[in-house]
Motif scaffolding. Structure first.
Motif, PDB file in Angstrom:
ATOM      1  N   TYR A  47      61.633 -39.996   8.868  1.00 16.65           N
ATOM      2  CA  TYR A  47      62.890 -40.427   9.375  1.00 16.65           C
ATOM      3  C   TYR A  47      62.996 -41.987   9.058  1.00 16.65           C
ATOM      4  N   ASN A  48      64.153 -42.626   9.252  1.00 16.55           N
ATOM      5  CA  ASN A  48      64.271 -43.989   8.851  1.00 16.55           C
ATOM      6  C   ASN A  48      63.752 -44.858  10.018  1.00 16.55           C
ATOM      7  N   ASP A 107      74.106 -44.417   7.564  1.00 14.14           N
ATOM      8  CA  ASP A 107      72.798 -43.996   8.183  1.00 14.14           C
ATOM      9  C   ASP A 107      73.081 -43.458   9.659  1.00 14.14           C
ATOM     10  N   GLY A 161      61.069 -48.209   4.189  1.00 15.60           N
ATOM     11  CA  GLY A 161      61.992 -48.023   5.404  1.00 15.60           C
ATOM     12  C   GLY A 161      61.894 -46.488   5.912  1.00 15.60           C
ATOM     13  N   ILE A 162      61.041 -45.794   5.442  1.00 12.21           N
ATOM     14  CA  ILE A 162      60.764 -44.156   5.850  1.00 12.21           C
ATOM     15  C   ILE A 162      59.487 -43.991   6.425  1.00 12.21           C
ATOM     16  N   TYR A 201      63.543 -51.000  10.049  1.00 11.71           N
ATOM     17  CA  TYR A 201      64.161 -51.175   8.636  1.00 11.71           C
ATOM     18  C   TYR A 201      65.756 -51.122   8.978  1.00 11.71           C
ATOM     19  N   LEU A 202      66.456 -50.321   9.878  1.00 12.54           N
ATOM     20  CA  LEU A 202      67.635 -50.184   9.928  1.00 12.54           C
ATOM     21  C   LEU A 202      68.237 -51.504  10.544  1.00 12.54           C
TER      22      LEU A 202
END
Length: 129
Positions: free
Chosen positions: A97-98, A78, A6-7, A102-103
């Protein structure tokens, strides 16, 4: 560019401070709030430890973030959004960054709410060119 857990990480041709400076200038020009800039290398030095150049920028827009937190309060873990610029052992600078997708999955966000955080990738791209 690569994604891991997720990064998303992208290489930067600029130093860590210059990378964050460039990104911060874009955010400011767009009226996006910068909540904090943390120089983690400097903080490590304060306690006698060594860390390659590493800076974290926390930023966002309450108009964009609040609807996300109303829909899913735990997304506040987050938010605000974060961008990390760091220097690897080989001297190469990275921006991490995220991944907004994914978020989206992590917090079951609607496509409509995704628009509130999807802006991060194009802004980072703009800072790195």
């Amino acid at each position: 560019m690569n994604a891991n857990n997720g990064i998303i990480s992208q290489s930067s041709q600029y130093s860590v401070p210059a990378t964050i400076d460039r990104f911060a200038a874009i955010l400011q020009a767009k009226g996006i709030t910068i909540f904090a800039r943390i120089d983690q290398q400097a903080e490590a030095e304060k306690v006698g430890l060594s860390l390659p150049p590493t800076q974290l920028l926390l930023f966002g827009n309450p108009k964009a973030g609040t609807p996300l937190m109303v829909a899913e309060p735990t997304i506040a873990l987050d938010l605000p959004l974060k961008v990390l610029a760091w220097e690897a052992n080989d001297g190469k600078v990275w921006v991490s960054y995220n991944d907004p997708n994914y978020l989206k999955q992590r917090f079951s966000l609607s496509d409509d709410l995704m628009k509130n955080i999807a802006i991060v990738a194009p802004l980072i791209h703009q800072a790195l060119v």
